[in-house]
Design a protein around this motif. Structure first.
Motif, PDB file in Angstrom:
ATOM      1  N   GLN A  38      30.012  39.523  33.025  1.00  0.00           N
ATOM      2  CA  GLN A  38      31.321  39.231  33.626  1.00  0.00           C
ATOM      3  C   GLN A  38      31.418  37.737  33.901  1.00  0.00           C
ATOM      4  O   GLN A  38      30.688  37.206  34.741  1.00  0.00           O
ATOM      5  CB  GLN A  38      31.505  40.029  34.913  1.00  0.00           C
ATOM      6  CG  GLN A  38      32.894  39.938  35.517  1.00  0.00           C
ATOM      7  CD  GLN A  38      33.060  40.873  36.710  1.00  0.00           C
ATOM      8  OE1 GLN A  38      32.140  41.087  37.490  1.00  0.00           O
ATOM      9  NE2 GLN A  38      34.250  41.451  36.863  1.00  0.00           N
ATOM     10  N   PRO A  40      33.615  34.408  35.240  1.00  0.00           N
ATOM     11  CA  PRO A  40      34.516  34.235  36.393  1.00  0.00           C
ATOM     12  C   PRO A  40      35.958  34.581  36.062  1.00  0.00           C
ATOM     13  O   PRO A  40      36.513  34.099  35.068  1.00  0.00           O
ATOM     14  CB  PRO A  40      34.340  32.754  36.731  1.00  0.00           C
ATOM     15  CG  PRO A  40      32.962  32.418  36.255  1.00  0.00           C
ATOM     16  CD  PRO A  40      32.767  33.234  35.009  1.00  0.00           C
ATOM     17  N   GLY A  41      36.556  35.422  36.894  1.00  0.00           N
ATOM     18  CA  GLY A  41      37.962  35.771  36.737  1.00  0.00           C
ATOM     19  C   GLY A  41      38.265  36.727  35.616  1.00  0.00           C
ATOM     20  O   GLY A  41      39.442  36.969  35.307  1.00  0.00           O
ATOM     21  N   GLU A  42      37.237  37.297  35.011  1.00  0.00           N
ATOM     22  CA  GLU A  42      37.456  38.189  33.876  1.00  0.00           C
ATOM     23  C   GLU A  42      36.886  39.564  34.142  1.00  0.00           C
ATOM     24  O   GLU A  42      36.159  39.795  35.109  1.00  0.00           O
ATOM     25  CB  GLU A  42      36.822  37.596  32.614  1.00  0.00           C
ATOM     26  CG  GLU A  42      37.414  36.267  32.189  1.00  0.00           C
ATOM     27  CD  GLU A  42      36.810  35.764  30.885  1.00  0.00           C
ATOM     28  OE1 GLU A  42      37.047  34.601  30.548  1.00  0.00           O
ATOM     29  OE2 GLU A  42      36.103  36.546  30.213  1.00  0.00           O
TER      30      GLU A  42
ATOM     31  N   THR B   9      48.193  41.554  37.665  1.00  0.00           N
ATOM     32  CA  THR B   9      46.877  40.917  37.746  1.00  0.00           C
ATOM     33  C   THR B   9      46.440  40.749  39.197  1.00  0.00           C
ATOM     34  O   THR B   9      45.245  40.837  39.502  1.00  0.00           O
ATOM     35  CB  THR B   9      46.878  39.553  37.050  1.00  0.00           C
ATOM     36  OG1 THR B   9      47.925  38.762  37.601  1.00  0.00           O
ATOM     37  CG2 THR B   9      47.100  39.713  35.567  1.00  0.00           C
ATOM     38  N   HIS B  10      47.387  40.480  40.056  1.00  0.00           N
ATOM     39  CA  HIS B  10      47.105  40.347  41.479  1.00  0.00           C
ATOM     40  C   HIS B  10      48.172  41.100  42.274  1.00  0.00           C
ATOM     41  O   HIS B  10      49.331  41.191  41.844  1.00  0.00           O
ATOM     42  CB  HIS B  10      47.128  38.878  41.929  1.00  0.00           C
ATOM     43  CG  HIS B  10      46.049  38.049  41.335  1.00  0.00           C
ATOM     44  ND1 HIS B  10      46.174  37.449  40.108  1.00  0.00           N
ATOM     45  CD2 HIS B  10      44.808  37.720  41.795  1.00  0.00           C
ATOM     46  CE1 HIS B  10      45.071  36.778  39.835  1.00  0.00           C
ATOM     47  NE2 HIS B  10      44.221  36.924  40.839  1.00  0.00           N
ATOM     48  N   LEU B  88      38.595  44.564  43.121  1.00  0.00           N
ATOM     49  CA  LEU B  88      39.072  44.416  41.750  1.00  0.00           C
ATOM     50  C   LEU B  88      39.045  45.801  41.110  1.00  0.00           C
ATOM     51  O   LEU B  88      38.003  46.461  41.103  1.00  0.00           O
ATOM     52  CB  LEU B  88      38.173  43.453  40.980  1.00  0.00           C
ATOM     53  CG  LEU B  88      38.523  43.188  39.520  1.00  0.00           C
ATOM     54  CD1 LEU B  88      39.839  42.426  39.407  1.00  0.00           C
ATOM     55  CD2 LEU B  88      37.397  42.414  38.826  1.00  0.00           C
ATOM     56  N   ASP B 110      40.817  42.944  32.252  1.00  0.00           N
ATOM     57  CA  ASP B 110      40.466  41.890  33.205  1.00  0.00           C
ATOM     58  C   ASP B 110      40.659  42.321  34.650  1.00  0.00           C
ATOM     59  O   ASP B 110      40.278  41.589  35.564  1.00  0.00           O
ATOM     60  CB  ASP B 110      41.258  40.626  32.921  1.00  0.00           C
ATOM     61  CG  ASP B 110      40.777  39.921  31.665  1.00  0.00           C
ATOM     62  OD1 ASP B 110      41.542  39.098  31.121  1.00  0.00           O
ATOM     63  OD2 ASP B 110      39.644  40.196  31.228  1.00  0.00           O
ATOM     64  N   ARG B 113      43.434  42.558  40.869  1.00  0.00           N
ATOM     65  CA  ARG B 113      42.818  42.227  42.153  1.00  0.00           C
ATOM     66  C   ARG B 113      43.774  42.636  43.260  1.00  0.00           C
ATOM     67  O   ARG B 113      44.871  42.080  43.389  1.00  0.00           O
ATOM     68  CB  ARG B 113      42.488  40.750  42.248  1.00  0.00           C
ATOM     69  CG  ARG B 113      41.753  40.423  43.561  1.00  0.00           C
ATOM     70  CD  ARG B 113      40.975  39.134  43.511  1.00  0.00           C
ATOM     71  NE  ARG B 113      39.912  39.129  42.517  1.00  0.00           N
ATOM     72  CZ  ARG B 113      38.746  39.741  42.657  1.00  0.00           C
ATOM     73  NH1 ARG B 113      38.482  40.441  43.727  1.00  0.00           N
ATOM     74  NH2 ARG B 113      37.828  39.647  41.700  1.00  0.00           N
TER      75      ARG B 113
END
Lengths: 110, 117
Positions: A38, A40-42, B9-10, B88, B110, B113
């Motif tokens: 993993q 960062p941010g993915e 995504t958030h 997440l 992805d 969050r």
């Protein structure tokens, strides 16, 4: 139940150093074993897998061998790069789900 | 080819509210799984759906529910949100389900969050 125990981090290395991350499992039957990475941010990306004892999974210079006698699936890379900095997860697959370890954060310094 | 896509995504919610998270699998994949990843921990399995039926459920309360649609996309719903639901949320898809040790590779999105205030 089935579970995975993963070496705790964080791990900090210099470029071109050797990396090993320990992973042991507890399971009934013969599960498949995986390493996910993993960045960062993915989300998670499958790095390699092994589906039976003595199988060796390999990808991008990383290797791991499914050892039934020691119930282990240690991840190794002979020469790490800065781009290998990420969190690595060992996982066990049974029937319909993956059971993950806690993850090991690896930082590679130039 | 497009990978697994998740939306939003958030997301920021307050305690007691309800949330719906969405996932579109890779084209041709019929199985969708949901995982919760709390900061600093590994993902925890919540649900798996295959051919619109629930095939597996993790150790989560009934506030968590999901469904899969005819086009194989999926929604995860969480009611009465708690602070501990902040995480997440990852969706994964695979071609099918395997009963030979889970050796069908799961492809992850992805994530969404979710922050609970």
């Amino acid at each position: 139940g089935n579970s995975v125990t993963q070496m705790e981090g964080p791990v900090t290395l210099s470029e071109e150093a050797f990396l090993t991350i320990n992973c042991t499992y507890t399971a009934t039957g013969y599960p498949s074993l995986f390493w996910y990475v993993q960045y960062p941010g993915e989300g998670l990306q499958l790095l390699l897998k092994a589906t039976k004892a003595d199988d060796k999974g390999s990808n991008k210079g990383f290797e791991a061998t499914y050892r039934k006698e020691t119930t282990s699936f240690h991840l190794e890379k002979g020469s790490v790069q800065v781009s290998d900095s990420a969190v690595y997860f060992c996982a066990l697959g049974d029937d319909y789900k993956l059971s993950f370890g806690a993850g090991t954060t690896v930082t590679v310094r130039a | 080819d497009a990978g697994v896509t998740q939306s939003p995504t958030h997301l920021i919610k307050t305690r007691g509210q309800h949330v719906t998270l969405r996932c579109s699998p890779i084209s041709g994949h019929k199985s969708v799984s949901w995982y919760q990843q709390v900061l600093g921990q590994g993902p925890q399995f919540i649900f798996q759906y295959y051919e619109k039926e629930e095939r597996g459920r993790g150790n989560f309360p009934d506030r968590f529910s999901a469904r899969q649609f005819p086009n194989y996309s999926s929604e995860l719903n969480v009611n009465a949100l708690l602070l501990g639901d902040s995480a997440l949320y990852l969706c994964a898809s695979s071609l099918s389900v395997s009963r030979t040790g889970g050796d069908q590779p799961q492809h992850f999105g992805d994530g969404t969050r979710l922050s609970i205030l």
